[in-house]
Design a protein around this motif. Structure first.
Motif, mmCIF file in Angstrom:
data_model
loop_
_atom_site.group_PDB
_atom_site.id
_atom_site.type_symbol
_atom_site.label_atom_id
_atom_site.label_comp_id
_atom_site.label_asym_id
_atom_site.label_seq_id
_atom_site.Cartn_x
_atom_site.Cartn_y
_atom_site.Cartn_z
ATOM 1 N N SER A 194 0.851 -1.184 0.000
ATOM 2 C CA SER A 194 0.000 0.000 0.000
ATOM 3 C C SER A 194 0.892 1.241 0.000
ATOM 4 C CB SER A 194 -0.902 -0.016 1.234
ATOM 5 O OG SER A 194 -1.736 1.111 1.224
ATOM 6 N N PHE A 195 0.728 2.098 -1.025
ATOM 7 C CA PHE A 195 1.529 3.320 -1.106
ATOM 8 C C PHE A 195 0.790 4.390 -1.902
ATOM 9 C CE2 PHE A 195 2.519 1.418 -5.159
ATOM 10 C CZ PHE A 195 2.710 2.500 -6.002
ATOM 11 N N ARG A 196 1.264 5.612 -1.736
ATOM 12 C CA ARG A 196 0.776 6.754 -2.515
ATOM 13 C C ARG A 196 1.963 7.613 -2.891
ATOM 14 N NH1 ARG A 196 -2.547 10.752 0.109
ATOM 15 N NH2 ARG A 196 -1.655 10.142 2.078
ATOM 16 N N ILE A 246 6.496 9.989 -1.200
ATOM 17 C CA ILE A 246 5.931 8.644 -1.241
ATOM 18 C C ILE A 246 5.477 8.310 0.172
ATOM 19 C CG2 ILE A 246 6.375 6.216 -1.715
ATOM 20 C CD1 ILE A 246 8.595 7.148 -3.639
ATOM 21 N N ILE A 247 4.212 7.901 0.283
ATOM 22 C CA ILE A 247 3.631 7.600 1.591
ATOM 23 C C ILE A 247 3.277 6.123 1.631
ATOM 24 C CG2 ILE A 247 1.710 8.098 3.152
ATOM 25 C CD1 ILE A 247 1.508 10.838 1.629
ATOM 26 N N GLY A 248 3.680 5.456 2.703
ATOM 27 C CA GLY A 248 3.361 4.052 2.887
ATOM 28 C C GLY A 248 4.111 3.521 4.090
ATOM 29 N N ARG A 249 3.591 2.451 4.661
ATOM 30 C CA ARG A 249 4.190 1.912 5.893
ATOM 31 C C ARG A 249 5.469 1.137 5.652
ATOM 32 N NH1 ARG A 249 -0.949 -0.064 9.507
ATOM 33 N NH2 ARG A 249 -1.714 2.042 9.870
ATOM 34 N N ASP A 250 5.488 0.278 4.655
ATOM 35 C CA ASP A 250 6.623 -0.617 4.441
ATOM 36 C C ASP A 250 7.579 -0.010 3.412
ATOM 37 O OD1 ASP A 250 8.395 -2.693 4.060
ATOM 38 O OD2 ASP A 250 6.830 -4.238 3.930
ATOM 39 N N ARG A 251 8.514 0.814 3.887
ATOM 40 C CA ARG A 251 9.428 1.525 2.998
ATOM 41 C C ARG A 251 10.274 0.577 2.150
ATOM 42 N NH1 ARG A 251 10.218 7.017 4.036
ATOM 43 N NH2 ARG A 251 12.460 6.968 3.640
#
Length: 192
Positions: free
Chosen positions: A104-106, A139-144
């Protein structure tokens, strides 16, 4: 062959629909006038584009298979009521592919809050070698680590300057759009 359809004001939706349906007929691409948002959205991730909005509609839907990508593409107008009570339309490109396994990313343009945030918190960019991209986008997301693995740097050429593109991905889905914009649509045998 290249076909261009100019962006239409919201009040001229019938003319836009007519031109887009003609393009679909010429290019032999399946086309639907509209679908109910709740039914259409079944099984899709909860992308940021359609969160916290009211009166959501999906219109002018192009659908075609893309065997080289292992899935299909939809191009559609997403209409919604914004916070100010006005209806906004965003043309969106969505890829669904069994070959995608995205975290999951933006990717979104940096805004005023990012300038203020830099005064208090410094975070290393995911792709420091691409300074033009990192200067204007985040870039936004938990799992870099998963995001770094999934996103190929070649995509950064699409995100030049302040062109305000948004890209969201999760699982088998990827969407690409400019917020509140209906850009011209182009075609070379398929709609791109």
């Amino acid at each position: 062959m290249r076909i261009e359809i100019e962006s239409m004001p919201l009040f001229d939706q019938r003319k836009r629909h007519g031109q887009l349906s003609q393009l679909a007929i010429q290019q032999q691409i399946p086309f639907a006038k509209s679908q109910k948002f709740k039914e259409w959205r079944t099984g899709l991730p909860n992308f940021r584009l359609w969160k916290k909005k009211s009166s959501r509609k999906i219109k002018n839907i192009f659908q075609f298979n893309e065997p080289d990508l292992g899935g299909h593409i939809q191009v559609f107008d997403f209409l919604c009521m914004d916070d100010d009570g006005e209806t906004r339309r965003t043309t969106t490109f969505m890829l669904e592919s069994r070959d995608l396994r995205l975290p999951s990313f933006r990717i979104k343009p940096k805004g005023f809050e990012d300038m203020i945030g830099r005064l208090f918190v410094t975070r290393a960019p995911l792709f420091p070698a691409y300074s033009d991209f990192s200067k204007n986008y985040k870039i936004i997301g938990r799992d870099r680590n998963a995001i770094r693995y999934a996103i190929k740097p070649e995509i950064f050429t699409l995100f030049t300057g302040k062109n305000n593109w948004h890209l969201e991905g999760e699982g088998q889905f990827l969407i690409w759009y400019r917020k509140k914009k209906t850009p011209p649509l182009y075609s070379d045998h398929v709609l791109l």
